[in-house]
Design a protein around this motif. Structure first.
Motif, PDB file in Angstrom:
ATOM      1  N   SER A   7      42.496  21.721  86.434  1.00 44.93           N
ATOM      2  CA  SER A   7      42.963  21.530  87.720  1.00 44.93           C
ATOM      3  C   SER A   7      43.040  19.913  87.376  1.00 44.93           C
ATOM      4  O   SER A   7      43.932  19.423  87.961  1.00 44.93           O
ATOM      5  CB  SER A   7      43.240  21.643  88.465  1.00 44.93           C
ATOM      6  OG  SER A   7      41.208  21.479  89.037  1.00 44.93           O
ATOM      7  N   LYS A   8      42.407  19.134  86.788  1.00 40.60           N
ATOM      8  CA  LYS A   8      41.474  17.925  87.377  1.00 40.60           C
ATOM      9  C   LYS A   8      42.641  17.171  86.349  1.00 40.60           C
ATOM     10  O   LYS A   8      42.687  15.025  87.098  1.00 40.60           O
ATOM     11  CB  LYS A   8      39.920  17.575  87.427  1.00 40.60           C
ATOM     12  CG  LYS A   8      39.675  17.576  88.113  1.00 40.60           C
ATOM     13  CD  LYS A   8      40.117  16.911  89.327  1.00 40.60           C
ATOM     14  CE  LYS A   8      39.308  17.508  90.560  1.00 40.60           C
ATOM     15  NZ  LYS A   8      39.095  16.823  92.002  1.00 40.60           N
ATOM     16  N   PHE A   9      43.900  17.373  84.992  1.00 43.98           N
ATOM     17  CA  PHE A   9      43.423  16.225  84.223  1.00 43.98           C
ATOM     18  C   PHE A   9      45.353  17.310  84.154  1.00 43.98           C
ATOM     19  O   PHE A   9      45.970  17.575  85.249  1.00 43.98           O
ATOM     20  CB  PHE A   9      43.760  17.413  82.982  1.00 43.98           C
ATOM     21  CG  PHE A   9      42.074  16.976  82.022  1.00 43.98           C
ATOM     22  CD1 PHE A   9      41.537  16.020  81.745  1.00 43.98           C
ATOM     23  CD2 PHE A   9      41.239  17.658  82.532  1.00 43.98           C
ATOM     24  CE1 PHE A   9      40.615  15.428  81.137  1.00 43.98           C
ATOM     25  CE2 PHE A   9      39.836  17.646  82.136  1.00 43.98           C
ATOM     26  CZ  PHE A   9      39.843  15.971  81.498  1.00 43.98           C
ATOM     27  N   GLU A  10      45.999  16.219  83.959  1.00 43.99           N
ATOM     28  CA  GLU A  10      47.720  16.589  84.028  1.00 43.99           C
ATOM     29  C   GLU A  10      48.228  17.002  82.648  1.00 43.99           C
ATOM     30  O   GLU A  10      47.765  16.896  81.613  1.00 43.99           O
ATOM     31  CB  GLU A  10      48.111  14.703  83.650  1.00 43.99           C
ATOM     32  CG  GLU A  10      48.357  13.696  84.959  1.00 43.99           C
ATOM     33  CD  GLU A  10      47.985  12.718  84.687  1.00 43.99           C
ATOM     34  OE1 GLU A  10      49.621  12.344  83.963  1.00 43.99           O
ATOM     35  OE2 GLU A  10      48.424  11.612  84.346  1.00 43.99           O
ATOM     36  N   PRO A  11      48.995  18.564  83.351  1.00 46.90           N
ATOM     37  CA  PRO A  11      49.294  19.815  81.829  1.00 46.90           C
ATOM     38  C   PRO A  11      50.073  19.216  80.887  1.00 46.90           C
ATOM     39  O   PRO A  11      49.190  19.236  79.677  1.00 46.90           O
ATOM     40  CB  PRO A  11      49.778  20.508  82.844  1.00 46.90           C
ATOM     41  CG  PRO A  11      49.375  20.685  83.780  1.00 46.90           C
ATOM     42  CD  PRO A  11      49.086  18.879  84.313  1.00 46.90           C
ATOM     43  N   ASP A  12      50.808  17.913  80.744  1.00 44.91           N
ATOM     44  CA  ASP A  12      50.819  17.498  79.696  1.00 44.91           C
ATOM     45  C   ASP A  12      50.514  16.514  78.940  1.00 44.91           C
ATOM     46  O   ASP A  12      50.225  16.480  77.279  1.00 44.91           O
ATOM     47  CB  ASP A  12      52.377  15.985  80.038  1.00 44.91           C
ATOM     48  CG  ASP A  12      53.870  17.309  80.899  1.00 44.91           C
ATOM     49  OD1 ASP A  12      53.535  18.462  80.255  1.00 44.91           O
ATOM     50  OD2 ASP A  12      54.665  16.888  81.953  1.00 44.91           O
ATOM     51  N   LYS A  13      49.191  15.780  79.375  1.00 42.32           N
ATOM     52  CA  LYS A  13      48.283  14.929  78.891  1.00 42.32           C
ATOM     53  C   LYS A  13      47.237  16.055  78.030  1.00 42.32           C
ATOM     54  O   LYS A  13      46.556  16.092  76.867  1.00 42.32           O
ATOM     55  CB  LYS A  13      48.053  14.337  79.734  1.00 42.32           C
ATOM     56  CG  LYS A  13      48.907  13.762  79.995  1.00 42.32           C
ATOM     57  CD  LYS A  13      48.771  12.290  79.896  1.00 42.32           C
ATOM     58  CE  LYS A  13      49.934  10.705  79.681  1.00 42.32           C
ATOM     59  NZ  LYS A  13      49.531  10.122  81.144  1.00 42.32           N
ATOM     60  N   LEU A  14      46.922  17.188  78.521  1.00 40.32           N
ATOM     61  CA  LEU A  14      45.680  18.445  77.876  1.00 40.32           C
ATOM     62  C   LEU A  14      46.707  19.292  77.296  1.00 40.32           C
ATOM     63  O   LEU A  14      45.969  19.529  75.756  1.00 40.32           O
ATOM     64  CB  LEU A  14      45.557  19.114  79.628  1.00 40.32           C
ATOM     65  CG  LEU A  14      44.462  20.332  79.295  1.00 40.32           C
ATOM     66  CD1 LEU A  14      42.766  19.272  78.412  1.00 40.32           C
ATOM     67  CD2 LEU A  14      44.313  20.599  80.793  1.00 40.32           C
ATOM     68  N   ARG A  15      48.164  19.414  77.258  1.00 40.63           N
ATOM     69  CA  ARG A  15      48.521  20.383  75.980  1.00 40.63           C
ATOM     70  C   ARG A  15      47.980  19.864  74.693  1.00 40.63           C
ATOM     71  O   ARG A  15      47.519  20.996  74.256  1.00 40.63           O
ATOM     72  CB  ARG A  15      49.681  20.140  76.551  1.00 40.63           C
ATOM     73  CG  ARG A  15      50.568  21.725  75.560  1.00 40.63           C
ATOM     74  CD  ARG A  15      52.090  21.529  76.517  1.00 40.63           C
ATOM     75  NE  ARG A  15      52.356  22.018  77.583  1.00 40.63           N
ATOM     76  CZ  ARG A  15      52.628  21.132  78.760  1.00 40.63           C
ATOM     77  NH1 ARG A  15      53.333  19.867  78.156  1.00 40.63           N
ATOM     78  NH2 ARG A  15      52.697  21.465  79.806  1.00 40.63           N
ATOM     79  N   PRO A  16      47.765  18.451  74.186  1.00 38.47           N
ATOM     80  CA  PRO A  16      47.828  18.688  73.060  1.00 38.47           C
ATOM     81  C   PRO A  16      46.448  18.904  72.262  1.00 38.47           C
ATOM     82  O   PRO A  16      46.068  19.426  71.443  1.00 38.47           O
ATOM     83  CB  PRO A  16      47.892  16.691  72.295  1.00 38.47           C
ATOM     84  CG  PRO A  16      49.337  16.156  73.469  1.00 38.47           C
ATOM     85  CD  PRO A  16      48.580  17.930  74.742  1.00 38.47           C
ATOM     86  N   TYR A  17      45.795  18.150  73.379  1.00 42.86           N
ATOM     87  CA  TYR A  17      44.139  18.618  73.418  1.00 42.86           C
ATOM     88  C   TYR A  17      43.826  20.355  73.145  1.00 42.86           C
ATOM     89  O   TYR A  17      43.249  20.565  72.142  1.00 42.86           O
ATOM     90  CB  TYR A  17      43.056  18.286  74.157  1.00 42.86           C
ATOM     91  CG  TYR A  17      41.449  18.720  74.137  1.00 42.86           C
ATOM     92  CD1 TYR A  17      40.365  17.808  74.181  1.00 42.86           C
ATOM     93  CD2 TYR A  17      41.712  19.643  75.063  1.00 42.86           C
ATOM     94  CE1 TYR A  17      39.751  18.504  73.170  1.00 42.86           C
ATOM     95  CE2 TYR A  17      40.424  20.103  75.348  1.00 42.86           C
ATOM     96  CZ  TYR A  17      39.264  19.421  73.744  1.00 42.86           C
ATOM     97  OH  TYR A  17      38.102  20.268  74.861  1.00 42.86           O
TER      98      TYR A  17
END
Length: 134
Positions: free
Chosen positions: A111-121
């Motif tokens: 929840s602390k991450f931006e979903p769009d930035k977390l998706r590739p990971y």
């Protein structure tokens, strides 16, 4: 000099040497930099106290490099001990040496991450799992 070119070259060097560059998510440094919480905080307070004492004992003098190192080494030996470092990590929930080789995976919740930035990971992680099972 073009900073984008320098950054691009740095990334290429990192890739060749298997170095991963991570960007800290906003407002998570208190969780991801555990030494700031216990060890460095105590060290800062103690150094400030020692500096004030030194200034009282040496009115009008300029703190020399030698005196700085002496003041710093006193607090360094007190606050950067293995037990203080362990306490710092344990208090943040990152690593607890009383539980052998166990790292807490939920230190930084998704929840602390931006979903769009977390998706590739997440996709990369999922692809690795799928390759390993096939």
């Amino acid at each position: 000099m073009d900073m984008a070119h320098i950054f691009s070259r740095s990334c290429q060097i990192c890739r060749r040497n298997n170095v991963t560059i991570l960007k800290l998510p906003p407002h998570t440094s208190h969780m991801l930099q555990p030494l700031d919480k216990a060890a460095f905080n105590g060290m800062k307070v103690s150094y400030d106290q020692n500096l004030v004492k030194w200034q009282r004992d040496h009115p009008g003098d300029i703190l020399s490099k030698k005196d700085f190192v002496c003041l710093l080494s006193k607090v360094w030996e007190t606050y950067l001990t293995p037990s203080m470092i362990e306490k710092s990590f344990k208090s943040n929930g990152i690593f607890d040496l009383s539980v052998p080789m166990r790292v807490n995976p939920s230190v930084t919740p998704h929840s602390k991450f931006e979903p769009d930035k977390l998706r590739p990971y997440e996709e990369k992680k999922r692809n690795k799992r799928e390759k390993a099972t096939s």
